[in-house]
Write a protein that holds these residues in place. Structure first.
Motif, mmCIF file in Angstrom:
data_model
loop_
_atom_site.group_PDB
_atom_site.id
_atom_site.type_symbol
_atom_site.label_atom_id
_atom_site.label_comp_id
_atom_site.label_asym_id
_atom_site.label_seq_id
_atom_site.Cartn_x
_atom_site.Cartn_y
_atom_site.Cartn_z
ATOM 1 N N GLU A 29 0.884 -1.300 -0.028
ATOM 2 C CA GLU A 29 0.063 0.063 0.029
ATOM 3 C C GLU A 29 0.947 1.171 0.022
ATOM 4 O O GLU A 29 0.553 2.305 -0.758
ATOM 5 C CB GLU A 29 -1.131 -0.200 1.299
ATOM 6 C CG GLU A 29 -1.974 0.891 1.447
ATOM 7 C CD GLU A 29 -3.186 0.670 0.229
ATOM 8 O OE1 GLU A 29 -3.290 -0.592 -0.122
ATOM 9 O OE2 GLU A 29 -3.813 1.581 0.006
ATOM 10 N N ASN A 33 0.868 4.000 -3.036
ATOM 11 C CA ASN A 33 0.906 5.399 -2.670
ATOM 12 C C ASN A 33 1.723 6.343 -3.034
ATOM 13 O O ASN A 33 1.894 7.532 -3.623
ATOM 14 C CB ASN A 33 0.558 5.783 -1.172
ATOM 15 C CG ASN A 33 -0.853 5.646 -0.593
ATOM 16 O OD1 ASN A 33 -1.551 6.554 -1.082
ATOM 17 N ND2 ASN A 33 -1.193 4.803 0.312
ATOM 18 N N LEU A 68 -6.486 3.389 -5.708
ATOM 19 C CA LEU A 68 -6.001 4.604 -5.341
ATOM 20 C C LEU A 68 -6.416 5.664 -6.077
ATOM 21 O O LEU A 68 -6.913 7.007 -5.831
ATOM 22 C CB LEU A 68 -4.442 4.540 -4.571
ATOM 23 C CG LEU A 68 -4.054 3.777 -3.701
ATOM 24 C CD1 LEU A 68 -2.613 3.595 -3.451
ATOM 25 C CD2 LEU A 68 -4.998 4.297 -2.358
#
Ligand SMILES: NC(=O)C1=CN([C@@H]2O[C@H](COP(=O)(O)OP(=O)(O)OC[C@H]3O[C@@H](n4cnc5c(N)ncnc54)[C@H](O)[C@@H]3O)[C@@H](O)[C@H]2O)[C@@H](O)CC1
Ligand SMILES: Nc1ncnc2c1ncn2[C@@H]1O[C@H](COP(=O)(O)OP(=O)(O)O)[C@@H](O)[C@H]1O
Ligand SMILES: [K+]
Length: 493
Positions: A29, A33, A68
């Protein structure tokens, strides 16, 4: 910065997971990001996106990135290459997080490749650092289809199909991205010209892998970034005087090539040396005196070529090569110089060619002598190599055998040390591919040697500052207009 192998990166991921600690899903993650942070600066959310995923962790990144980006209002489509029933755990978990939200298709044949408008940005997460064999079948088919598109392509971590640290086969299917956004550290593959099609512009994003563990991992490969270079610069003390900064001797120039001498002399002066003496043939006297009033001139007895050198006693470093030609008198001079010189030495250009054609001289090279060949000069010195990975190994062997430092020039010049370390440069641009820029580098490094920088540091820092000056020059003039004098004028310390 260190450059690690794919096996080392895997162990670095594992170490970070166990010791931070962080779950591998959370690390994915974080990586995703970091990618998205870069992506949003590059492409606004009116650009549609298509993420191509494999079923390993690179594909897991792709799924997380898709989620995302869609949260940031990008129009996202996901294509998963269904080439194996076995998906990685983190892929599977990210698939669960994503499934219900998105335009998602599994394809098992390249014929199912979607039709995309040319505005769509393709994100490539088919294969990452886990590549263990060339892509084939479905993956190869998708790679070929993506490469045939006019669309922008961004690879995550590394172009799918490209090995991180060894040569690919000539016909291996590999993504040809516009950008590669790689995690934490640059990869060896990005630094070799043979891979330029498979890297595009590359960018490193920090994903917080353990710095402590990176420090511990052994590697011969380093990347000289701004921080590494600036650490090497020795500040000037308040009470220093010109005697503090050494006296350089440059043996350079011949009839018709006095420009090489002038360029290296001016670069030497602009790199902080206390005093500079330039030794040149008679024909060079007026030229040097007029163009470089800060330099002293020592004049050879020979009209057109250098054939002797002054008493070496006053000098703290010697540079030889730019524009000297390969006349028998100059060959004899080089041999005598190698017999006598007791201070650090740098050898460039025709003086390197003299070494290549008079190979007994190689055994006389003092330890830590710096050689600055471009690829052709290196080939004359050390022989042919099949590809650039092999050439690097050849250069490491050569540096070890003769205990010399090699600056293998080009984009990302590699400074190769006698202990086998390779330091790739981060500065410079194709505007520097113009006559005389190599002479400038010789002047810079001679200057640093005269100032008592250790030879390895003089080579690494000199190469960095040379490229930096070239980058500043390109900002002012543009790459095409750039000439070697601009590099000298843009040296800044
Ligand atoms: N926790 C971690 O380990 C992290 C991994 N990250 C991502 O994970 C990637 C590495 O993940 P993986 O090790 O799963 O590697 P890949 O995603 O590259 O997948 C490789 C998998 O496919 C297989 N494979 C290798 N070559 C193949 C080929 N030619 N055809 C078909 N299958 C092939 C391998 O056996 C392996 O199972 C990195 O590039 C990075 O994108 C990031 O998320 C950061 C954190
Ligand atoms: N594409 C490029 N990107 C970055 N630097 C480059 C590029 N092409 C050349 N250079 C740099 O320019 C210099 C050229 O040196 P060299 O080939 O010896 O030129 P010359 O003999 O004309 O002085 C080297 O320092 C090299 O690293
Ligand atoms: K990839």
């Amino acid at each position: 910065m260190k450059i690690l192998t794919s096996a080392q990166i895997r162990s670095l991921d594992q170490f970070t997971i166990q010791n931070e600690p962080i779950s591998s899903l959370d690390l994915m993650e974080r990586a995703s990001n970091a990618f998205v942070g870069w992506f949003c600066n590059q492409f606004v959310n009116t650009r549609p996106v298509c993420v191509f995923c494999g079923k390993g962790n690179n594909g897991g990144d792709g799924l997380a990135i898709a989620r995302l980006l869609s949260q940031l209002s990008y129009d996202v489509q996901v294509v998963v290459a269904d080439y194996t029933p076995n998906a990685s755990d983190d892929f599977t978990q990210n698939l669960d997080r994503l499934k219900t939200h998105l335009n998602l298709a599994f394809i098992s044949s390249a014929d199912q490749f979607p039709t995309l408008s040319s505005q769509v940005v393709c994100i490539d997460t088919l294969l990452g650092s886990g590549l263990s064999r060339p892509a084939e079948g479905l993956l190869a088919g998708i790679i070929h289809k993506i490469n045939a598109l006019p669309n922008k392509v961004v690879s995550v971590d590394i172009a799918s199909g490209l090995y991180m640290d060894k040569a690919n086969g000539e016909n291996d299917p590999i993504i040809e991205p516009d950008h590669t956004v790689t995690f934490q550290l640059p990869k060896l593959a990005f630094l070799l010209p043979q891979n330029v099609r498979f890297t595009g512009e590359w960018h490193v994003v920090d994903i917080g892998l353990s710095g402590k563990y990176i420090q511990e991992l052994p590697t011969p490969y380093w990347f000289t970034d701004k921080k590494a270079a600036e650490k090497l610069i020795q500040p000037r003390g308040k009470f220093s005087h010109k005697g503090t900064f050494g006296h350089a001797l440059l043996l350079a120039g011949s009839f018709g090539k006095m420009g090489a001498a002038v360029l290296s002399g001016r670069a030497c002066l602009r790199s902080g040396v206390g005093l500079l003496t330039m030794h040149a043939p008679v024909c060079g006297y007026d030229i040097i005196q007029i163009s470089s009033p800060e330099a002293m001139v020592s004049i050879d007895k020979n009209d057109r070529h250098i054939s002797q050198f002054p008493d070496l006693e006053p000098y703290s470093a010697v540079g030889i090569g730019p524009g000297v030609g390969q006349e028998p008198v100059t060959i004899a001079l080089l041999e005598e110089l190698l017999d006598q010189v007791k201070v650090p030495l740098i050898i460039d250009a025709d003086a390197l060619n003299i070494l290549s054609s008079n190979r007994s001289l190689l055994d006389k090279l003092p330890p830590n002598t710096i050689l600055t060949p471009h690829p052709k000069e290196f080939q004359r010195l050390a022989g042919e190599s099949g590809d650039e990975y092999e050439r690097l190994e050849l250069a490491r062997d050569f540096a070890g055998k003769y205990q010399v430092i090699i600056c293998l020039k080009g984009a990302n010049t590699a400074v190769i040390l006698p202990n086998g370390e390779v330091h790739f440069n981060s500065t410079g641009n194709p505007g520097m591919a113009t006559g005389g820029t190599g002479d400038v580098l010789t002047g810079i490094i001679t200057s640093l040697l005269a100032q008592k920088y250790k030879p390895a540091e003089a080579a690494i820092l000199g190469v960095y500052q040379h490229g930096l000056a070239g980058d500043r020059a390109a900002e002012q003039k543009g790459q095409i207009a750039l000439i070697a004098s601009d590099v000298v004028e843009n040296l800044g310390w």
